[in-house]
Design a protein around this motif. Structure first.
Motif, short mmCIF file in Angstrom:
data_model
loop_
_atom_site.label_atom_id
_atom_site.label_comp_id
_atom_site.label_asym_id
_atom_site.label_seq_id
_atom_site.Cartn_x
_atom_site.Cartn_y
_atom_site.Cartn_z
N TYR A 189 -41.23 -26.22 33.14
CA TYR A 189 -41.59 -26.66 31.79
C TYR A 189 -40.60 -26.11 30.76
CZ TYR A 189 -46.22 -27.76 33.78
OH TYR A 189 -47.25 -28.26 34.53
N LEU A 190 -40.26 -24.83 30.94
CA LEU A 190 -39.32 -24.20 30.00
C LEU A 190 -37.94 -24.85 30.11
CD1 LEU A 190 -40.36 -20.48 30.64
CD2 LEU A 190 -40.86 -21.82 28.59
N SER A 191 -37.53 -25.17 31.32
CA SER A 191 -36.23 -25.81 31.52
C SER A 191 -36.20 -27.22 30.92
CB SER A 191 -35.90 -25.88 33.02
OG SER A 191 -35.72 -24.59 33.55
N ARG A 192 -37.31 -27.91 31.01
CA ARG A 192 -37.38 -29.25 30.41
C ARG A 192 -37.19 -29.17 28.89
NH1 ARG A 192 -42.53 -32.45 33.14
NH2 ARG A 192 -42.35 -31.54 35.22
N LEU A 193 -37.81 -28.14 28.29
CA LEU A 193 -37.67 -27.95 26.85
C LEU A 193 -36.21 -27.65 26.50
CD1 LEU A 193 -39.01 -27.67 24.05
CD2 LEU A 193 -39.37 -25.24 24.58
N TYR A 194 -35.60 -26.78 27.28
CA TYR A 194 -34.19 -26.42 27.06
C TYR A 194 -33.30 -27.67 27.10
CZ TYR A 194 -29.67 -24.10 27.81
OH TYR A 194 -28.36 -23.68 27.70
N LYS A 195 -33.51 -28.51 28.11
CA LYS A 195 -32.68 -29.71 28.28
C LYS A 195 -32.95 -30.73 27.18
CE LYS A 195 -32.32 -28.99 33.26
NZ LYS A 195 -32.80 -29.41 34.60
N LEU A 196 -34.22 -30.79 26.73
CA LEU A 196 -34.58 -31.75 25.68
C LEU A 196 -33.79 -31.49 24.39
CD1 LEU A 196 -36.49 -34.07 24.77
CD2 LEU A 196 -38.06 -32.29 23.98
N VAL A 197 -33.60 -30.20 24.07
CA VAL A 197 -32.87 -29.86 22.84
C VAL A 197 -31.40 -29.54 23.14
CG1 VAL A 197 -34.95 -29.02 21.68
CG2 VAL A 197 -33.53 -27.40 22.97
N ASP A 198 -31.00 -29.84 24.38
CA ASP A 198 -29.62 -29.62 24.81
C ASP A 198 -29.18 -28.16 24.60
OD1 ASP A 198 -27.26 -30.50 25.97
OD2 ASP A 198 -26.33 -30.99 24.05
N GLY A 199 -30.12 -27.25 24.83
CA GLY A 199 -29.83 -25.82 24.75
C GLY A 199 -29.75 -25.27 23.34
N ASP A 200 -29.96 -26.11 22.34
CA ASP A 200 -29.87 -25.67 20.94
C ASP A 200 -31.21 -25.09 20.49
OD1 ASP A 200 -29.42 -25.23 18.27
OD2 ASP A 200 -28.71 -27.25 17.81
N ASP A 201 -31.34 -23.77 20.54
CA ASP A 201 -32.61 -23.12 20.21
C ASP A 201 -33.00 -23.30 18.75
OD1 ASP A 201 -30.33 -21.36 19.80
OD2 ASP A 201 -31.75 -19.79 19.29
N ASN A 202 -32.04 -23.62 17.90
CA ASN A 202 -32.34 -23.84 16.48
C ASN A 202 -33.22 -25.07 16.25
OD1 ASN A 202 -30.74 -21.66 15.35
ND2 ASN A 202 -28.94 -22.86 15.92
N LEU A 203 -33.28 -25.96 17.24
CA LEU A 203 -34.08 -27.18 17.10
C LEU A 203 -35.56 -26.96 17.45
CD1 LEU A 203 -31.63 -29.80 18.64
CD2 LEU A 203 -32.02 -29.27 16.22
N ILE A 204 -35.88 -25.81 18.01
CA ILE A 204 -37.27 -25.54 18.39
C ILE A 204 -38.16 -25.47 17.16
CG2 ILE A 204 -38.84 -23.93 19.54
CD1 ILE A 204 -37.04 -25.44 21.46
#
Length: 245
Positions: free
Chosen positions: A143-158
């Motif tokens: 689940y965490l990896s899916r979130l990472y890929k969804l924002v292309d690794g850009d944590d600022n988009l969370i």
């Protein structure tokens, strides 16, 4: 600030990973910590000599990552009935820690009990935690990896409005909760009569919450029993944002 200010050990639990064991466990509804740590971002502290460790409290908004997954269920291909927080219950779980693996040294609170009782960690031979009623709650790495890929690794988009640097801190992905457990502290020498008096005081002040006893045959062993029905956060595990890519 060393990690021993908060933790007495970082111990491997088979099938889960290395978890940080709190010197003083937190009640599950603890402000800033407890069960709300799961899916939260916690600060990365510098322990010196290139060692880093997590703070035992969340940054800004609790459950930040957990809520981010919840809000993006459709985009992450999660079914409505699919639980983000998974749980495994243990009827019993035994965790042993030898002195050479201990983080803590010097004088500190007796490990993993919710009351104050000083003990000498430098004299420690072993610490054993026997969990009689416990549960591991966790968020799947998938689940965490899916979130990472969804924002292309850009944590600022969370959560852009918070300005939290997820990349340079930690995400709590596992928590260990227990309400019935024993902690056995084995020393390399007999405990003193003064320590016995301190045990008596702790027992009198915390009747029904905890009981501590010195083995009458082997006066190098002390057992603390926490059996008051209150769930405590005993340990937790963290993961790096960059490890999810």
């Amino acid at each position: 600030m060393p990690s021993s200010n908060f933790y007495w050990s970082r111990n491997l639990i088979s099938g889960f990973g290395k978890m940080w064991f709190l010197i003083t466990p937190q009640e599950t509804d603890s402000n800033g910590g407890g069960a709300s740590l799961l899916g939260s971002v916690v600060e990365e502290f510098d322990g010196g000599l290139f060692s880093y460790y997590p703070a035992p409290y969340h940054m800004a908004t609790p459950k930040l990552i957990r809520d981010a997954i919840e809000l993006r269920r459709d985009k992450l291909n999660l079914d409505n009935g699919e639980s983000i927080v998974l749980e495994i219950k243990f009827a019993s779980l035994r965790i042993s820690n030898e002195r050479r693996k201990s983080i803590k040294s010097g004088i500190g609170n007796f490990p993993s009990i919710p009351v104050f009782l000083d003990v000498g960690y430098s004299r420690m031979v072993s610490i054993t935690v026997e969990l009689e009623s416990a549960k591991m709650q966790y968020i799947s790495t998938d689940y965490l990896s899916r979130l990472y890929k969804l924002v292309d690794g850009d944590d600022n988009l969370i959560e852009p409005s918070l300005g939290i640097d997820i990349d340079n801190n930690y995400i709590v992905d596992q928590i260990l909760l227990a309400n019935q457990y024993n902690v056995i502290f084995e020393s390399d020498s007999n405990f003193s009569s003064q320590f016995e008096a301190e045990i008596s005081f702790v027992n009198a002040q915390n009747a029904g919450k905890i009981s501590v006893s010195l083995d009458r045959v082997n006066k190098k062993r002390v057992t603390a029993k926490v059996h008051n029905g209150q769930d405590y956060l005993v340990a937790f595990k963290v993961i790096d944002w960059d490890d999810l890519g």
